[in-house]
Each structure stands twice: as C-alpha cells, then as structure tokens.
Design an enzyme around this catalytic site. Structure first.
Site, short mmCIF file in Angstrom:
data_model
loop_
_atom_site.label_atom_id
_atom_site.label_comp_id
_atom_site.label_asym_id
_atom_site.label_seq_id
_atom_site.Cartn_x
_atom_site.Cartn_y
_atom_site.Cartn_z
N CYS A 154 -35.03 16.13 30.47
CA CYS A 154 -35.70 17.15 31.26
C CYS A 154 -35.99 18.40 30.43
O CYS A 154 -36.79 19.24 30.82
CB CYS A 154 -34.85 17.50 32.47
SG CYS A 154 -33.11 17.28 32.20
N THR B 188 -29.69 14.75 40.44
CA THR B 188 -30.05 16.17 40.55
C THR B 188 -29.77 16.69 41.95
O THR B 188 -29.15 17.75 42.13
CB THR B 188 -31.54 16.36 40.18
OG1 THR B 188 -31.71 15.91 38.82
CG2 THR B 188 -31.97 17.80 40.31
N GLN C 142 -23.12 9.79 33.75
CA GLN C 142 -23.05 9.10 32.45
C GLN C 142 -21.73 8.35 32.29
O GLN C 142 -21.50 7.71 31.26
CB GLN C 142 -23.23 10.09 31.30
CG GLN C 142 -24.58 10.78 31.28
CD GLN C 142 -25.71 9.91 30.75
OE1 GLN C 142 -25.51 8.84 30.18
NE2 GLN C 142 -26.94 10.36 30.95
C1 LIG Z 1 -29.61 12.02 34.42
C2 LIG Z 1 -28.51 12.97 34.77
C3 LIG Z 1 -28.54 13.71 35.96
C4 LIG Z 1 -29.75 13.73 36.86
O1 LIG Z 1 -29.86 12.57 37.61
P1 LIG Z 1 -31.30 12.18 38.28
O2 LIG Z 1 -30.98 10.97 39.09
O3 LIG Z 1 -32.20 11.87 37.11
O4 LIG Z 1 -31.75 13.31 39.07
C5 LIG Z 1 -27.47 14.51 36.25
N1 LIG Z 1 -26.40 14.57 35.44
C6 LIG Z 1 -26.33 13.86 34.30
C7 LIG Z 1 -25.12 13.97 33.45
C8 LIG Z 1 -27.38 13.05 33.92
O5 LIG Z 1 -27.32 12.37 32.78
#
Ligand SMILES: *Cc1c(COP(=O)(O)O)cnc(C)c1O
Length: 391
Positions: A326, A73, A180
């Site tokens: 989220c 994030t 991902q």
């Molecule tokens: C989980 C996720 C995030 C956020 O990452 P965090 O480390 O949880 O803040 C951002 N982009 C994608 C595609 C995610 O799956």
C-alpha cells in the site's frame, strides 16, 4: 525473456485450486442472502457457518467470537476504534508499536483527534518491540495494547504471549494483527492470551476483500459498520458468502499443511539468502536473525535505491516490493525499516522478497542471477560505489 516470477506473496497470493473449487458453487447455485429466512438463505447461511467453524478451529476460538469484515484493514480499524470508544470510561491511553500496519497507525491518529493518547513503542534493530519500554509506558488508564504478531515487511515474530500478559496485568485489552502470522505459525488465542485478533484470507491463498476480527467473549467493542443486524449486530452488511467460504477453506488448508509449508519455505528462504550473500557485496539483512517467519526476506542493498531494484527486476519479469504494497509508489522510505534504528539510506535501499509455497529453487536461481546483474548495473552508475557503507 518471458519468464515471470512472483516474489511479492506478503502483498497477496494466488488463490489455490482447492479454495477456488470450494468457492465456485457460491457464485452460482448457492446465491441466497445468508440473512434471509427461506431455503436459499439457509443454504448460504450453512456455508457461512461451516467456514466460521473452520476458522474458529484453526485459532482455537469459539465460532461466535468471529466477525467477518472486508479484510485486514477494516478489522484493524474496527479493533482500534471500536475497543477504544467502547472502553473510554475506563481510560483513554493506547499503546501500539511504530512498525504496525498503516491501518493501525492511522486509526490511532484518528483517535488522537478524539482525545485519546497513543504511545508508539520503539523496536530494537531486529524489529522486536522493547518490552522494557512497554513496562515503562503502560499505566492504569491504558485500555488497549495492540502489537502485530508478525511484521509484514521484515517477518519478525513478536513475543505476543509476554506482551499480552503485561497488558492483562495492567488491566488493558490486548489486540494483535495476525494477518502475516496465520499460515506461518500456530496461533492459539486462548494459550496466547489474545482478546482481539485481525486475520484475512488473501495472504494465505484465499480471496481478497475478506477478513475477520476475533473478539473474545466479554470484550467490549463498538460497531464500526452499522446498518444491518448481520454478525450478531456487530458488523452490518450482506455477508460475502463466496469469500467467507474461501477464507474458511484457505485457513483450514493452511493449518493442515502448516508444518510442511514452514519447512518448504525455510529451505527456499535459506537458499535465497545464502546465494545473495555469497554473490552480492554490501547487503544488510533487515529483521531478526531467527525469530521470524520463513516467507519474507528484507534486504538493503547499499548504494542503490530499493525502488530502482524493484523496477529493474520487474523489467526481467520478477515481482518484488519495497515497503508494504500500500506504500509502494510513494517516495517515502519504509516506516518499518526506519524504525529498526537504521539510517535513511538503508531504508531507501530496502527490498522485500516474499515467497509462496510454490516458489522453487529454480525460481530462486533465476532471481539471484538477475539480481546480481541489476545490483551491479545500478552500483556502476552510483558515484560513490567504492566507499561501501554497509557491513
Ligand atoms: C495485508 C495486511 C493488512 C491489510 O489486510 P487487507 O485484507 O489487505 O486489508 C493488515 N495487516 C497486515 C500485517 C498485513 O500484512
């Protein structure tokens, strides 16, 4: 029934033992501040350096092009706001897709308030960014294109190399959210033409609260977090040494085991989808038929609410999700499934099943058996059961 099965690995995974073992000394013996000049600090710094090298190697970057953050994030916020603000003299136009993670979309909303203009590209009904739209909307004052490598709700893999080259042909910087993608695909920032890239640890059996932004040498970016000279003056704050060490180990393992994990997950995914399709009617597969990662399956069960499915499965010990983690708990249907040119009913009935490298066929058998019962039960209380809208 106290069986517990976790199929929400795209939200977060467990930490593997190998990773945990690597982290443990950093909570006790190696506790120095990596910024300190004494031996305690230098020992911590050496651990950080080693982790940075591992991550750089895994994505074919230089270690000095990596900046640790508190997660995906923060890295996404930083990439979007930092690159836009540092390059605003060159232009104020940004292009992203409609299916980006909220940390990208909401950063863009903030920039709109600062006078930037943002184009949100549509995706086709399999989740691919429409290249023709990108070519149509990109212009001389486009400074940044940000398109995620793999979508977190449907697993569709974007044509990153093509998109990056279109961005570069038009003088724009290319950023990708590859959270991902790592662990599922070989990522080579050089070969793919990536200028900035977001990654994190907790979706690849590493700790939560740690991520990194790759920023190619020569790319202008303003800091987002100020107040310390850490990370070569680009990201202030005492380094989270245990998590950085865990992140390095997690990505090293993910790269080492990539081929085997991809194959293992493909077997599990195919087995799951085949069984669900055979045993449950009116199910729609959301996403691309083959340009996709193997750990995520998103299905819409016509005539039922995804939230209800997730809640009933939870009562049986099975963890899945609707939309992104989220967003779960909210009543709004997923912005990703809505963007697939689907109707709102399909978005409301979507459920994401995401597997780990430890998910077994036996787990899948139990999940499918339970799912058959849950869907039948929910449909039996739905007034319009027999009309069946899907297919
Ligand atoms: C989980 C996720 C995030 C956020 O990452 P965090 O480390 O949880 O803040 C951002 N982009 C994608 C595609 C995610 O799956």
């Amino acid at each position: 029934m106290d069986r517990k099965i976790y199929l929400d690995n795209a939200s977060t995974t467990y930490i593997s033992n190998e990773v945990l073992n690597e982290m443990m000394p950093c909570f006790s013996s190696i506790y120095g501040n990596a910024n300190s000049i004494h031996s305690f600090g230098r020992d911590a710094q050496a651990m950080v350096d080693r982790a940075r090298d591992k991550i750089a190697k895994a994505i074919n970057a230089n270690a000095l092009e990596l900046y640790f953050t508190s997660g995906g994030t923060e890295a996404n916020n930083w990439a979007i706001k930092g690159i836009a603000r540092a390059n605003k003299e060159r232009g104020r136009h940004i292009i992203v897709s409609k299916i980006e993670h909220e940390s990208i979309l909401q950063s863009c909303k903030e920039l709109e308030k600062e006078g930037f203009e943002v184009t949100y590209l549509n995706v086709d009904n399999e989740g691919l960014v429409k290249i023709a739209e990108l070519l149509h909307y990109i212009r001389k004052d486009t400074i940044l294109v940000s398109i995620m490598a793999v979508n977190n709700e449907i697993g569709t893999i974007q044509n990153i190399k093509t998109i990056a080259s279109i961005a570069h042909d038009n003088g724009a910087i290319f950023h990708t959210d590859a959270v991902q993608a790592i662990g599922n695909l070989k990522i080579d920032v050089e070969d793919m033409g990536i200028d900035a890239m977001t990654i994190n640890a907790h979706k690849i059996y590493g700790p939560k609260g740690i991520g990194a932004l790759y920023v190619k040498k020569g790319i202008n970016i303003e800091p987002l977090i100020v107040g310390g000279n850490q990370e070569r003056n680009r990201r202030g704050g005492t380094l989270n040494v245990p998590s950085i060490v865990g992140f390095g180990k997690a990505l090293e393992i993910a790269s080492r085991d990539l081929v085997a994990n991809v194959q293992k997950l493909k077997t599990i995914r195919d087995y799951f989808v085949k069984n669900v399709m055979e045993k449950i009617e009116y199910v729609k597969y959301n996403g691309h038929p083959y340009q996709k990662v193997n750990n995520i399956v998103n299905l819409s069960f016509d005539l039922v609410e995804g939230e209800a499915v997730a809640m009933m499965l939870d009562l049986e010990g099975i963890a899945v999700s609707t939309g992104a983690a989220c967003e779960s708990g909210g009543v709004e249907p997923s912005h990703v499934i809505l963007a697939l040119e689907n109707d709102e009913n399909m978005a409301r009935s979507a459920v994401r099943f995401s597997f780990s490298k430890s998910t077994t066929k036996d787990d899948i058998d139990y999940v499918v058996e339970t799912l058959v019962k849950v869907i039948a039960r929910l449909r039996s209380i739905s007034a319009v059961t027999k009309t069946g809208r899907a297919k």
